[in-house]
Design an enzyme around this catalytic site. Structure first.
Site, PDB file in Angstrom:
ATOM      1  N   GLN A  93       0.807  -1.220   0.000  1.00 11.11           N
ATOM      2  CA  GLN A  93       0.000   0.000   0.000  1.00 11.11           C
ATOM      3  C   GLN A  93       0.838   1.268   0.000  1.00 11.11           C
ATOM      4  O   GLN A  93       0.313   2.367   0.093  1.00 11.11           O
ATOM      5  CB  GLN A  93      -0.937  -0.002   1.219  1.00 11.11           C
ATOM      6  N   HIS A 160      -1.425   0.028   5.666  1.00 10.23           N
ATOM      7  CA  HIS A 160      -2.038   0.971   6.616  1.00 10.23           C
ATOM      8  C   HIS A 160      -1.114   2.134   6.968  1.00 10.23           C
ATOM      9  O   HIS A 160      -0.917   2.471   8.137  1.00 10.23           O
ATOM     10  CB  HIS A 160      -2.479   0.241   7.895  1.00 10.23           C
ATOM     11  N   TYR A 262     -10.824   6.287  19.990  1.00  4.80           N
ATOM     12  CA  TYR A 262     -11.816   5.742  19.063  1.00  4.80           C
ATOM     13  C   TYR A 262     -11.848   4.212  19.031  1.00  4.80           C
ATOM     14  O   TYR A 262     -12.569   3.624  18.226  1.00  4.80           O
ATOM     15  CB  TYR A 262     -11.615   6.355  17.679  1.00  4.80           C
ATOM     16  N   TYR A 273     -10.258 -10.728  10.352  1.00  2.34           N
ATOM     17  CA  TYR A 273     -10.375 -11.433   9.082  1.00  2.34           C
ATOM     18  C   TYR A 273     -10.478 -12.946   9.258  1.00  2.34           C
ATOM     19  O   TYR A 273     -11.034 -13.638   8.405  1.00  2.34           O
ATOM     20  CB  TYR A 273      -9.188 -11.098   8.175  1.00  2.34           C
TER      21      TYR A 273
END
Length: 380
Positions: A93, A160, A262, A273
């Site tokens: 990513q 990420h 959060y 997963y």
């Protein structure tokens, strides 16, 4: 830790809610059917794995490509120039990521951007800036490039990174997202910047008055307990909104409040997963719940809050690019509350969304399993 500086070269560059229940994942009453698109689509340009777009005050468009190219495009898409080629790490990513002009770009000509790189301990995301300058040949180049901040710690892996940038409404500070790098626990680690929203000065230093510094957190931290934060934007009233990818389910839109936790990885409306359960957000659990969440996921890309006149019915609403959902998603924002609006199928992974100077909505495709096109949406 000293941050490496890129040398500027003419052609290539070396480089306030309580714990209220979250909106559930079901469709909202009154949603517009996905097939009913109230806009026209115009293909403006095509790119190779683009990641982000941003408009300059003169209506030109800056686009980043994953491989490290930063491209300057005319509004009609007919003229383009590569203004920087940056030495980024593109595995997984990683790559060249967000791009945002400085609040004072009209005078400073500065452009802020983020990218992934290798360093001691592994890899991480970096915040940098450069200055758009005349290249002496009738074009432009990005010079005076300097790295301002890098995530802590660098870790192994290629996922990420996050790396989204948003300037405060007063233009005096910068908010920057650091993903938790698929490592889970750093999101709750006070000393790590991973899994956090950070508030920095325009020079990349910890902004004065950050809410958790006195409690032993890294001085840059504004909020924590996040996963992969791929959208960050202020609304017209100065509230900061963020969206992030959940695990298997549980994609979120959050109202970011200073000092709040959060929940990730201790609370999520999704599951691991491998099927293992994660406790859902619940009143009294000490974690700030999302305002909207999705299950099945939409895989949210960029985030934009609309303020234009072309679509007056959507002023103040949030727009999200859907990756795995191959969609454009609208979220109805109402003060500190939010609910699902429309979800239009776009036939490709949508990586980023932005508002043009005339109020048109602009999308850019992911370019992985998509075509990498830049698309302008105008009212019918």
């Amino acid at each position: 830790m000293r941050l490496a500086l890129f040398a500027a070269l003419p052609i290539a560059l070396i480089a306030c809610s309580g714990n209220a229940p979250a909106t559930d994942g079901s469709p909202q009453a009154g949603e517009t059917p996905p097939s009913a698109k109230p806009f026209r689509e115009t293909i403006v340009a095509d790119f190779v794995s683009p990641w982000a777009l941003a408009f300059l005050p003169d209506d030109r468009i800056v686009v980043t490509e994953k491989a490290g190219q930063m491209i300057l495009l005319s509004p009609d898409g007919k003229r383009r120039q590569t203004i920087a080629t940056l030495p980024v790490d593109t595995a997984g990513q990683g790559g060249l990521m967000d791009v945002v002009p400085a609040p004072d770009f009209a005078t400073s000509k500065r452009i802020y951007f983020s990218y992934s790189t290798k360093g001691a301990g592994g890899k991480g995301v970096v915040l940098a800036r450069g200055r758009l300058r005349d290249d002496g040949r009738g074009g432009d180049r990005l010079g005076e490039i300097e790295a301002l901040f890098q995530a802590r710690p660098f870790v192994e892996g290629d996922g990420h990174y996050s790396g989204r940038i948003a300037f405060s409404p007063d233009g005096q500070s910068l908010f920057f997202t650091n993903g938790e790098r698929q490592k889970f626990t750093p999101a709750q680690d006070p000393q790590a910047t991973l899994g956090k929203v950070l508030r920095l000065t325009l020079d990349g230093k910890p902004a004065p008055g950050n809410p958790l510094a006195a409690k032993g957190f890294a001085p840059e931290v504004w909020s924590y307990g996040h996963r992969n934060l791929l959208g960050l934007a202020f609304d017209g009233e100065g509230r900061l909104w963020e969206q992030e990818m959940g695990p298997k389910g549980g994609d979120e839109v959050n109202l970011i409040m200073p000092g709040r936790n959060y929940g990730w990885p201790n609370a999520s409306n999704g599951s691991h997963y491998d099927g293992r359960d994660i406790p859902d957000h619940a009143p009294g659990d000490g974690y700030e719940p999302p305002k909207v969440w999705w299950n099945p996921v939409i895989s949210p890309g960029g985030l934009m809050i609309y303020s234009g006149k072309m679509f007056p019915q959507w002023q103040g609403d949030a727009f999200i690019g859907g990756l795995s959902s191959q969609s454009l998603v609208r979220v109805d924002l109402d003060g500190q509350n939010a609910r699902k609006g429309d979800q239009w199928p776009m036939g490709a992974r949508i990586r980023d969304v932005d508002q043009g100077p005339d109020g048109a909505i602009w999308l850019i495709e992911d370019g992985g399993k998509s075509q990498g096109r830049l698309i302008r949406l105008t009212a019918k």
